[in-house]
Design an enzyme around this catalytic site. Structure first.
Site, mmCIF file in Angstrom:
data_model
loop_
_atom_site.group_PDB
_atom_site.id
_atom_site.type_symbol
_atom_site.label_atom_id
_atom_site.label_comp_id
_atom_site.label_asym_id
_atom_site.label_seq_id
_atom_site.Cartn_x
_atom_site.Cartn_y
_atom_site.Cartn_z
ATOM 1 N N GLN A 148 0.817 -1.216 0.000
ATOM 2 C CA GLN A 148 0.000 0.000 0.000
ATOM 3 C C GLN A 148 0.851 1.266 0.000
ATOM 4 O O GLN A 148 0.379 2.344 0.354
ATOM 5 C CB GLN A 148 -0.943 -0.001 1.201
ATOM 6 C CG GLN A 148 -2.025 -1.047 1.072
ATOM 7 C CD GLN A 148 -3.061 -0.926 2.161
ATOM 8 O OE1 GLN A 148 -3.865 -0.011 2.181
ATOM 9 N NE2 GLN A 148 -3.025 -1.857 3.093
ATOM 10 N N ARG A 177 -10.616 -1.320 -1.199
ATOM 11 C CA ARG A 177 -11.550 -0.452 -0.473
ATOM 12 C C ARG A 177 -12.939 -1.074 -0.403
ATOM 13 O O ARG A 177 -13.772 -0.684 0.398
ATOM 14 C CB ARG A 177 -11.691 0.928 -1.161
ATOM 15 C CG ARG A 177 -10.464 1.833 -1.208
ATOM 16 C CD ARG A 177 -9.752 1.945 0.087
ATOM 17 N NE ARG A 177 -8.687 0.942 0.156
ATOM 18 C CZ ARG A 177 -8.092 0.578 1.280
ATOM 19 N NH1 ARG A 177 -8.456 1.087 2.422
ATOM 20 N NH2 ARG A 177 -7.140 -0.330 1.261
#
Length: 724
Positions: free
Chosen positions: A250, A600
């Site tokens: 990430q 997400r």
DNA sequence: ACTGTTCGATTTTTT
DNA sequence: ATCGAACAGT
């Protein structure tokens, strides 16, 4: 103790219970890392009997800090306020307010924002007689910032670069530093640097904090830069109890100096690092996770891991091939409407994109379809002119030496201070060797017009009136300055169509200041927090669809996520970046971005690409994104726009459309006809006109600049172009 | 000092 | 296409 680790999986337990020594937690998306950190801190307090004030937790965003504070408060209660839970920057301010006088700075320093930085650089360039055209302020600022983050001072840069552009940068850098010091302001980078400087010069001050922080936590560790790494290394050196939490997959801020190698270096620089992987995902269903895993595994440079979920199944990922951006947005509006009909709420839905400009078409359509939406990171409240003006007044109030803020508001509202008047003031300052603020006290001696003198005296009196903060609450100060300075009157008399909303913004500012003052009526703390704040911080409780860049969506989750514009050149984006990091690294970061976007989503994921898209006023054709191709086909449910199928009928003999883009790994020389197979900047050749470069493609026409014949517009269908 | 006009850039931006 | 900053003219 049992309570604290109840319902935790084995690895989470290990992460919580391993309190001594360096610990690295590699926490995949949605693996409950915030929960692990908070439980770990609670465990330290309850089971290890560690004092709250011996614990430090560092986050990157105010929002993350706030969330962590709340969660820990809920477990530990009132005493949680003694734990330092800060962003890197707010922690540093806290230390500097205490000790920066050792470095010859006033402890009332104010903090610069980036637009102010830029205007300082411009000013310096002008004073040094350099042209902004030859020396772009933006790039200079970037180099200065990068240098600072590599811990290079102005003189280091000067020594390393004696000629050309970098020599100028070094000069500007040096002037910039002088200017900041003179005005008692620090920029964001300084906040960290000055702390390190302080620690290096005064080991006894470092020792205070080393002793204090027996247990250190760093969240989002993959986003730390070198300076931040250095800082935590220094702080942790004594007790060596440092827990970092991060996910190399990430890391999406390397273009901002985040150094992914810090993860590798951690294992080298600290001895006997315990590593814990949190790879069970509690957020997404397994279809979404499989998609995310199959995309990210194409990255070579990563710690190998595979997120998994007990949440089996889920519906397939919807992939919509749109005709153009409008069609894409229409499809999304349609889908949102039907989702809402089946019981989803608007706030469960997010639309994510690679770049801000991609939100425009979406906004228009959501608006016409009366779908409520909010945009993360749109014009920020604190960036608004009137808010910044008022805060500049406060800056001057707490830091009389902040000439920059004073200059900003000295003629807002109008006090007849133009260039000429400013020169007189500067003159007076030079002769009497005094500050601008002190000049205001003797403004009648400067030789300005009667009205200007009167207005500036009134301004000075306003500052003096509120300078003893103890007599007023923060909101009273802001409101008082707003009225006394004539700012209110200015807005009231303004015919500007925005003045109404400006007044509303001021009243919002005053309201929030009032709330702040009820908890902590310290104007210095207030202005610090405002300087460090960004507006993604205030959460929006409205029931609205979220529009966001992928970057800004990190750390958030939604039931349903749309990712749009999955097209080569857009996502992955073509980056004519000025630094020379290699293509591979850039592509891997794009892929991590795709990974962040996909993860997400909790339950529903919608992807889309458009055959053609308006970009910068031109229609462009981009191939479908490689990231879509990296998702196994059996996870996808494909839909094609009707408009697209009619297009395909026209070109029915050309089913096998090959798109070509910069990033296509295998570009073959190929004879092309009829189809829309070209990208801008492609080199082509034509039977009659010879070689040329594609400049634009509009509908069924292609504009080519030929080497010999100049610009020609040809019909794609008949052009018979050959790609070079 | 204010206003209109042209020119130019245009990925992301936790602080 | 669109937004802002720089520049020129009133």
């Amino acid at each position: 103790m049992t309570k604290l680790i109840e319902n935790m999986n084995e690895n989470q337990k290990k992460a919580i219970l391993t309190t001594e020594g360096p610990l690295m937690i590699i926490a995949g998306a949605g693996s409950g890392k915030t929960r692990v950190i908070t439980q770990r801190i609670a465990y330290l307090i309850y089971e290890k009997k560690v004092y709250e004030n011996n614990i430090l937790a560092i986050t990157f965003t105010n929002k993350a800090a706030k969330e962590m504070k709340e969660r820990i408060y809920n477990i530990v209660g009132e005493t949680s306020k003694y734990i330092w839970i800060n962003t890197f920057h707010s922690m540093c301010v806290r230390i500097l307010r205490e000790h920066i006088e050792n470095l010859g700075y006033n402890k009332n320093f104010t903090i610069l924002d980036s637009s102010e930085q830029k205007s300082i650089i411009k000013n310096i360039l002008k004073n040094l007689n350099y042209s902004e055209n030859d020396y772009e302020p933006k790039s200079i600022l970037k180099i200065i910032s990068n240098s600072k983050n590599e811990y290079k001072k102005a003189k280091d840069v000067a020594e390393a670069s004696r000629f050309g552009f970098m020599k100028v940068v070094a000069e500007v850098y040096s002037e910039y530093e002088k200017y900041l010091k003179k005005n008692a302001v620090l920029d964001f980078d300084d906040l960290l640097i000055k702390v390190i400087e302080l620690f290096e010069k005064y080991p006894e001050i470092l020792a205070i904090y080393q002793n204090k922080f027996k247990y250190i936590h760093v969240d989002e560790y993959q986003d730390t830069n070198l300076i931040q790494y250095k800082l935590i290394t220094m702080l942790a050196a004594l007790h060596n109890n440092i827990c970092i939490v991060g996910d190399d997959d990430q890391s999406i801020y390397s273009w901002r100096g985040a150094c992914i190698d810090n993860i590798k270096n951690f294992e080298k620089d600290f001895k006997n690092v315990e590593v814990v992987f949190l790879d069970q995902n509690y957020r997404s269903n397994s279809i979404i996770l499989t998609a995310a895993n199959s995309v990210i595994k194409n990255n070579v440079d990563r710690k190998d891991k595979n997120l998994w979920s007990e949440n089996k199944g889920g519906s397939k990922i919807n992939l919509y091939h749109a005709f153009n951006d409008l069609d894409e947005a229409e499809n999304i509006s349609r889908k949102i409407k039907s989702l809402v009909k089946t019981g989803k709420e608007y706030k469960d839905i997010a639309i994510l994109y690679r770049a801000n400009y991609l939100s425009r078409t979406l906004e228009n359509l959501l608006l016409t379809n009366s779908i409520p939406y909010k945009i993360i990171g749109s014009l920020k409240f604190l960036q608004r002119q009137e808010v910044k003006d008022l805060l500049s007044y406060i800056n001057v109030l707490v830091n009389n030496n902040d000439e920059l803020s004073l200059r900003r508001i000295i003629n807002v509202p109008r006090r007849g201070i133009g260039q000429g008047a400013l020169e007189k003031i500067e003159n007076y300052m030079a002769i009497n060797n005094t500050t601008m603020y002190n000049t205001l006290a003797n403004i009648e001696k400067v030789g300005l017009s009667k009205k200007s003198v009167k207005d500036l005296q009134s301004l000075y009196n306003t500052f003096e009136k509120y300078s003893d903060g103890d007599n007023f609450s923060i909101d009273q100060i802001i409101m008082g300055i707003y009225v006394d300075s004539g700012y209110e009157e200015m807005l009231k008399n303004s015919k500007d169509e925005y003045s109404e909303s400006r007044m509303e913004n001021i009243s919002e500012l005053v309201t929030s200041a009032k709330e702040y003052s009820e908890i902590n009526n310290n104007i210095m703390d207030y202005i610090t927090e405002m300087s460090l704040a960004s507006d993604s911080d205030d959460e929006n409780l409205d029931n609205a669809v979220t529009l966001s860049t992928i970057h800004a969506s990190k750390g958030l989750e939604y039931d349903t996520v749309f990712i749009v514009a999955l097209e080569e050149n857009i996502f992955p984006s073509v980056m004519n970046s000025d630094d020379l990091t290699d293509e591979q690294n850039k592509m891997e970061e794009e892929r991590r971005l795709a990974y962040v976007a996909i993860t997400r989503a909790k339950n529903n994921l919608y992807l889309s690409n458009a055959n053609r898209r308006m970009q910068f006023g031109n229609t462009k054709f981009n191939e479908i994104s490689r990231f879509i191709k990296e998702i196994p086909e059996d996870l996808l449910l494909e839909e094609r726009s009707l408009q697209l199928s009619s297009l395909n009928k026209i070109n029915s003999d050309n089913n096998n459309i090959t798109y070509i883009s910069k990033y296509s790994p295998k570009i073959k020389e190929k004879k092309l006809s009829k189809a829309y197979n070209f990208n801008i900047y492609d080199k082509v050749s034509h039977k009659k006109f010879g070689k040329g470069i594609v400049k634009n493609i509009i509908e069924d026409s292609i504009i080519i600049k030929f080497e010999e014949y100049g610009e020609k517009t040809l019909l794609l269908e008949y052009a018979n172009l050959i790609k070079e």
